[in-house]
Design a protein around this motif. Structure first.
Motif, short mmCIF file in Angstrom:
data_model
loop_
_atom_site.label_atom_id
_atom_site.label_comp_id
_atom_site.label_asym_id
_atom_site.label_seq_id
_atom_site.Cartn_x
_atom_site.Cartn_y
_atom_site.Cartn_z
N ASN A 1 0.84 -1.20 0.00
CA ASN A 1 0.00 0.00 0.00
C ASN A 1 0.88 1.25 0.00
N ARG A 2 1.96 1.22 0.75
CA ARG A 2 2.89 2.36 0.78
C ARG A 2 3.53 2.57 -0.60
N VAL A 3 3.85 1.47 -1.26
CA VAL A 3 4.45 1.57 -2.60
C VAL A 3 3.46 2.18 -3.58
N ARG A 4 2.18 1.84 -3.46
CA ARG A 4 1.18 2.23 -4.46
C ARG A 4 0.35 3.46 -4.11
N VAL A 5 0.49 4.02 -2.91
CA VAL A 5 -0.34 5.17 -2.53
C VAL A 5 -0.04 6.34 -3.48
N PRO A 6 -1.08 7.00 -4.01
CA PRO A 6 -0.85 8.05 -5.03
C PRO A 6 -0.66 9.46 -4.47
N TYR A 7 -0.42 9.60 -3.18
CA TYR A 7 -0.26 10.93 -2.59
C TYR A 7 0.47 10.80 -1.25
N GLY A 8 0.89 11.92 -0.68
CA GLY A 8 1.48 11.94 0.64
C GLY A 8 2.94 11.53 0.67
N GLU A 9 3.44 11.37 1.89
CA GLU A 9 4.85 11.09 2.14
C GLU A 9 5.36 9.86 1.39
N LEU B 1 3.49 -8.71 -4.52
CA LEU B 1 4.05 -8.03 -5.69
C LEU B 1 3.14 -8.15 -6.91
N ALA B 2 2.32 -9.21 -6.94
CA ALA B 2 1.37 -9.41 -8.05
C ALA B 2 0.14 -8.51 -7.93
N GLY B 3 0.05 -7.74 -6.83
CA GLY B 3 -1.06 -6.80 -6.68
C GLY B 3 -2.17 -7.27 -5.76
N ASN B 4 -2.01 -8.42 -5.13
CA ASN B 4 -3.02 -8.90 -4.20
C ASN B 4 -2.95 -8.13 -2.89
N ARG B 5 -4.08 -8.09 -2.19
CA ARG B 5 -4.09 -7.48 -0.85
C ARG B 5 -5.07 -8.24 0.02
N LEU B 6 -4.77 -8.28 1.32
CA LEU B 6 -5.65 -8.92 2.28
C LEU B 6 -6.80 -7.97 2.56
N TYR B 7 -8.01 -8.40 2.28
CA TYR B 7 -9.19 -7.53 2.31
C TYR B 7 -9.34 -6.69 3.58
N PRO B 8 -9.30 -7.26 4.78
CA PRO B 8 -9.58 -6.42 5.96
C PRO B 8 -8.57 -5.28 6.17
N ILE B 9 -7.41 -5.37 5.56
CA ILE B 9 -6.38 -4.36 5.75
C ILE B 9 -6.75 -3.06 5.04
N GLY B 10 -7.54 -3.16 3.99
CA GLY B 10 -7.94 -1.96 3.25
C GLY B 10 -6.73 -1.26 2.68
N TYR B 11 -6.63 0.03 2.91
CA TYR B 11 -5.53 0.83 2.39
C TYR B 11 -4.57 1.25 3.51
#
Length: 146
Positions: free
Chosen positions: A34-42, A94-104
């Motif tokens: 999520n940190r790698v892909r976030v489109p704004y902020g630090e 790395l393939a773009g999967n995420r654990l659902y409850p974690i959200g963003y």
């Protein structure tokens, strides 16, 4: 020899959440990506979409430091080589999967107590979910200005 992105991610997954089971490790991997892909902020500004920059950002992950508080840190990515499960979870993330409850979520930590509602303490994250021993935090509106 420098580690590949996959190797670095597998090592930090083991170091940060190796005792948290598959969901705990996937939760940490999701947060890192999520940190790698976030489109704004630090993290967008510092990381620029590069997992290496996120992992090596100063003060973010204790496992990325060989010295902690002036003493050798025995729990770091260099002394704890990953196993196949850690590579599998790194590949999954790395393939773009995420654990659902974690959200963003952009932050996690183990408070060894109840999860505080706000973390980090500058108010840029609010509690999302607890997975085993780690609390996870989504960015608030304040994060965009970091």
């Amino acid at each position: 020899m420098a580690f590949s992105d996959r190797e670095l991610l597998a090592r930090i997954i083991k170091c940060e959440a190796g005792g948290e089971g598959e969901n705990g490790m996937k939760a940490v991997a999701t947060t890192i990506m999520n940190r790698v892909r976030v489109p704004y902020g630090e993290y967008h500004r510092v990381g620029q979409g590069d997992v290496r920059r996120i992992l090596y950002q100063k003060g973010q992950f204790d496992c990325m430091r060989s010295i902690l508080g002036g003493s050798p840190n025995p729990q770091n990515i260099w002394t704890n080589p990953p196993e196949q499960i850690h590579y599998d979870i790194a590949d999954w993330a790395l393939a773009g999967n995420r654990l659902y409850p974690i959200g963003y979520s952009l932050w996690y930590f183990n408070p060894y107590a109840a999860c505080p509602y706000i973390f980090p303490y500058n108010g840029v994250g609010s509690f999302q979910v607890k997975v085993l021993q780690h609390c996870f935090y989504n960015p608030t509106e304040l994060y965009a200005n970091t």
